[in-house]
Motif scaffolding. Structure first.
Motif, PDB file in Angstrom:
ATOM      1  N   PRO A 116       0.806  -1.233   0.000  1.00  0.00           N
ATOM      2  CA  PRO A 116       0.000   0.000   0.000  1.00  0.00           C
ATOM      3  C   PRO A 116       0.838   1.281   0.000  1.00  0.00           C
ATOM      4  CG  PRO A 116      -0.258  -1.204   2.065  1.00  0.00           C
ATOM      5  CD  PRO A 116       0.553  -2.065   1.159  1.00  0.00           C
ATOM      6  N   GLN A 117       2.018   1.261   0.598  1.00  0.00           N
ATOM      7  CA  GLN A 117       2.851   2.459   0.632  1.00  0.00           C
ATOM      8  C   GLN A 117       4.018   2.406  -0.345  1.00  0.00           C
ATOM      9  OE1 GLN A 117       1.183   2.085   3.979  1.00  0.00           O
ATOM     10  NE2 GLN A 117       0.188   3.762   2.928  1.00  0.00           N
ATOM     11  N   ALA A 118       4.492   1.203  -0.662  1.00  0.00           N
ATOM     12  CA  ALA A 118       5.748   1.066  -1.401  1.00  0.00           C
ATOM     13  C   ALA A 118       5.624   1.322  -2.900  1.00  0.00           C
ATOM     14  CB  ALA A 118       6.340  -0.323  -1.169  1.00  0.00           C
ATOM     15  N   LEU A 119       4.449   1.101  -3.471  1.00  0.00           N
ATOM     16  CA  LEU A 119       4.308   1.193  -4.919  1.00  0.00           C
ATOM     17  C   LEU A 119       3.114   2.055  -5.322  1.00  0.00           C
ATOM     18  CD1 LEU A 119       4.787  -2.547  -5.951  1.00  0.00           C
ATOM     19  CD2 LEU A 119       6.380  -0.687  -6.368  1.00  0.00           C
ATOM     20  N   TYR A 120       3.280   2.736  -6.447  1.00  0.00           N
ATOM     21  CA  TYR A 120       2.171   3.444  -7.077  1.00  0.00           C
ATOM     22  C   TYR A 120       1.647   2.500  -8.157  1.00  0.00           C
ATOM     23  CZ  TYR A 120      -0.421   6.971  -9.653  1.00  0.00           C
ATOM     24  OH  TYR A 120      -1.419   7.676 -10.274  1.00  0.00           O
ATOM     25  N   VAL A 121       0.370   2.124  -8.083  1.00  0.00           N
ATOM     26  CA  VAL A 121      -0.186   1.125  -8.989  1.00  0.00           C
ATOM     27  C   VAL A 121      -1.454   1.669  -9.642  1.00  0.00           C
ATOM     28  CG1 VAL A 121      -0.976  -1.257  -9.209  1.00  0.00           C
ATOM     29  CG2 VAL A 121       0.643  -0.666  -7.411  1.00  0.00           C
ATOM     30  N   LYS A 122      -1.545   1.494 -10.958  1.00  0.00           N
ATOM     31  CA  LYS A 122      -2.737   1.881 -11.716  1.00  0.00           C
ATOM     32  C   LYS A 122      -3.014   0.819 -12.763  1.00  0.00           C
ATOM     33  CE  LYS A 122      -4.098   5.866 -10.136  1.00  0.00           C
ATOM     34  NZ  LYS A 122      -5.432   6.053  -9.629  1.00  0.00           N
ATOM     35  N   SER A 123      -4.140   0.953 -13.452  1.00  0.00           N
ATOM     36  CA  SER A 123      -4.454   0.047 -14.556  1.00  0.00           C
ATOM     37  C   SER A 123      -5.131   0.834 -15.668  1.00  0.00           C
ATOM     38  CB  SER A 123      -5.344  -1.108 -14.087  1.00  0.00           C
ATOM     39  OG  SER A 123      -6.600  -0.637 -13.646  1.00  0.00           O
ATOM     40  N   ALA A 124      -5.035   0.276 -16.873  1.00  0.00           N
ATOM     41  CA  ALA A 124      -5.640   0.913 -18.042  1.00  0.00           C
ATOM     42  C   ALA A 124      -5.936  -0.158 -19.086  1.00  0.00           C
ATOM     43  CB  ALA A 124      -4.703   1.974 -18.623  1.00  0.00           C
ATOM     44  N   GLY A 125      -6.733   0.217 -20.065  1.00  0.00           N
ATOM     45  CA  GLY A 125      -7.069  -0.693 -21.156  1.00  0.00           C
ATOM     46  C   GLY A 125      -6.827  -0.046 -22.498  1.00  0.00           C
ATOM     47  N   VAL A 126      -6.749  -0.875 -23.511  1.00  0.00           N
ATOM     48  CA  VAL A 126      -6.615  -0.362 -24.871  1.00  0.00           C
ATOM     49  C   VAL A 126      -7.917   0.343 -25.246  1.00  0.00           C
ATOM     50  CG1 VAL A 126      -6.253  -0.993 -27.293  1.00  0.00           C
ATOM     51  CG2 VAL A 126      -4.956  -2.153 -25.491  1.00  0.00           C
ATOM     52  N   LYS A 127      -9.035  -0.304 -24.902  1.00  0.00           N
ATOM     53  CA  LYS A 127     -10.360   0.283 -25.087  1.00  0.00           C
ATOM     54  C   LYS A 127     -10.998   0.380 -23.712  1.00  0.00           C
ATOM     55  CE  LYS A 127     -11.632  -2.995 -27.926  1.00  0.00           C
ATOM     56  NZ  LYS A 127     -10.961  -3.968 -28.673  1.00  0.00           N
ATOM     57  N   LYS A 128     -12.042   1.176 -23.614  1.00  0.00           N
ATOM     58  CA  LYS A 128     -12.717   1.352 -22.337  1.00  0.00           C
ATOM     59  C   LYS A 128     -13.906   0.405 -22.258  1.00  0.00           C
ATOM     60  CE  LYS A 128     -14.440   5.172 -19.549  1.00  0.00           C
ATOM     61  NZ  LYS A 128     -14.380   6.625 -19.536  1.00  0.00           N
ATOM     62  N   GLY A 129     -13.936  -0.406 -21.216  1.00  0.00           N
ATOM     63  CA  GLY A 129     -15.059  -1.309 -21.003  1.00  0.00           C
ATOM     64  C   GLY A 129     -15.875  -0.862 -19.807  1.00  0.00           C
ATOM     65  N   GLU A 130     -16.753  -1.730 -19.388  1.00  0.00           N
ATOM     66  CA  GLU A 130     -17.544  -1.510 -18.177  1.00  0.00           C
ATOM     67  C   GLU A 130     -17.005  -2.458 -17.113  1.00  0.00           C
ATOM     68  OE1 GLU A 130     -20.145   0.673 -17.685  1.00  0.00           O
ATOM     69  OE2 GLU A 130     -19.644   1.451 -19.679  1.00  0.00           O
ATOM     70  N   LEU A 131     -16.922  -2.002 -15.873  1.00  0.00           N
ATOM     71  CA  LEU A 131     -16.449  -2.865 -14.803  1.00  0.00           C
ATOM     72  C   LEU A 131     -17.326  -4.115 -14.727  1.00  0.00           C
ATOM     73  CD1 LEU A 131     -14.424  -3.276 -12.528  1.00  0.00           C
ATOM     74  CD2 LEU A 131     -16.007  -2.081 -11.013  1.00  0.00           C
ATOM     75  N   ASP A 132     -16.684  -5.259 -14.692  1.00  0.00           N
ATOM     76  CA  ASP A 132     -17.379  -6.535 -14.746  1.00  0.00           C
ATOM     77  C   ASP A 132     -17.856  -6.960 -13.357  1.00  0.00           C
ATOM     78  OD1 ASP A 132     -17.528  -9.536 -14.658  1.00  0.00           O
ATOM     79  OD2 ASP A 132     -17.122  -9.271 -16.797  1.00  0.00           O
ATOM     80  N   PRO A 133     -19.159  -7.254 -13.190  1.00  0.00           N
ATOM     81  CA  PRO A 133     -19.682  -7.635 -11.872  1.00  0.00           C
ATOM     82  C   PRO A 133     -19.075  -8.933 -11.326  1.00  0.00           C
ATOM     83  CG  PRO A 133     -21.450  -7.633 -13.530  1.00  0.00           C
ATOM     84  CD  PRO A 133     -20.213  -7.134 -14.197  1.00  0.00           C
ATOM     85  N   PHE A 134     -18.703  -9.869 -12.207  1.00  0.00           N
ATOM     86  CA  PHE A 134     -18.050 -11.095 -11.737  1.00  0.00           C
ATOM     87  C   PHE A 134     -16.683 -10.772 -11.144  1.00  0.00           C
ATOM     88  CE2 PHE A 134     -20.954 -13.265 -14.809  1.00  0.00           C
ATOM     89  CZ  PHE A 134     -21.559 -14.127 -13.915  1.00  0.00           C
ATOM     90  N   ALA A 135     -15.959  -9.838 -11.745  1.00  0.00           N
ATOM     91  CA  ALA A 135     -14.651  -9.425 -11.208  1.00  0.00           C
ATOM     92  C   ALA A 135     -14.842  -8.807  -9.820  1.00  0.00           C
ATOM     93  CB  ALA A 135     -13.966  -8.435 -12.146  1.00  0.00           C
TER      94      ALA A 135
END
Length: 155
Positions: free
Chosen positions: A36-55
């Motif tokens: 939580p303190q040691a790393l800056y973490v993000k995510s991205a996609g090639v295209k924009k989707g909708e957040l998946d409810p199963f995930a």
């Protein structure tokens, strides 16, 4: 020949997949919880989707809430924050090609972790959830292996 320090101990990590709706948000959350303190973490996609409810459901089983995640593209992330990452970990072929394209102008290392897309799973709800759990377990194992020496993991 040893890898440069940046590759061994990144300070900032971007997980990337096709739509930023399943695999990359899972990986972002898993790594963020470990460091939580040691790393800056993000995510991205090639295209924009909708957040998946199963995930969201599977991550809740791991005690992690990704329900507030807002899928974003590489371009949106660049506009909002810039793409100042030491390491880009790609989880799909599309994201890998995009990341390699970006490294023509960015000084970031790229690692390809081919990760099955669980949204292609057909079957019952339980079968689908099992496919998502399998992806999550695989990401967790890879993250633990890759970042084992980054510091004291809290997860």
């Amino acid at each position: 020949m040893a890898a440069p320090p940046r590759a061994r101990d990144p300070q900032s990590v971007l997980f990337a997949c096709a739509m930023n709706s399943v695999r990359s948000p899972m990986a972002e959350s898993l790594l963020q919880q470990m460091f939580p303190q040691a790393l800056y973490v993000k995510s991205a996609g090639v295209k924009k989707g909708e957040l998946d409810p199963f995930a969201v459901s599977v991550m809740a089983e791991f005690g992690q809430d990704i329900s507030g995640h807002k899928p974003q593209t590489f371009e949106e992330l660049e506009d909002w924050e810039g793409l100042n990452f030491d390491l880009i970990i790609t989880l799909s072929p599309e994201a890998h090609h995009k990341a390699l394209e970006l490294t023509r102008t960015l000084a970031a290392d790229v690692e390809y972790w081919p990760t099955h897309d669980p949204t292609t799973m057909e079957g019952s709800r339980d079968q689908k959830l099992a496919a998502y759990r399998e992806v999550c377990d695989g990401l967790l194992m890879r993250i633990r292996r890759r970042f084992a020496k980054t510091g004291a993991a809290s997860g």
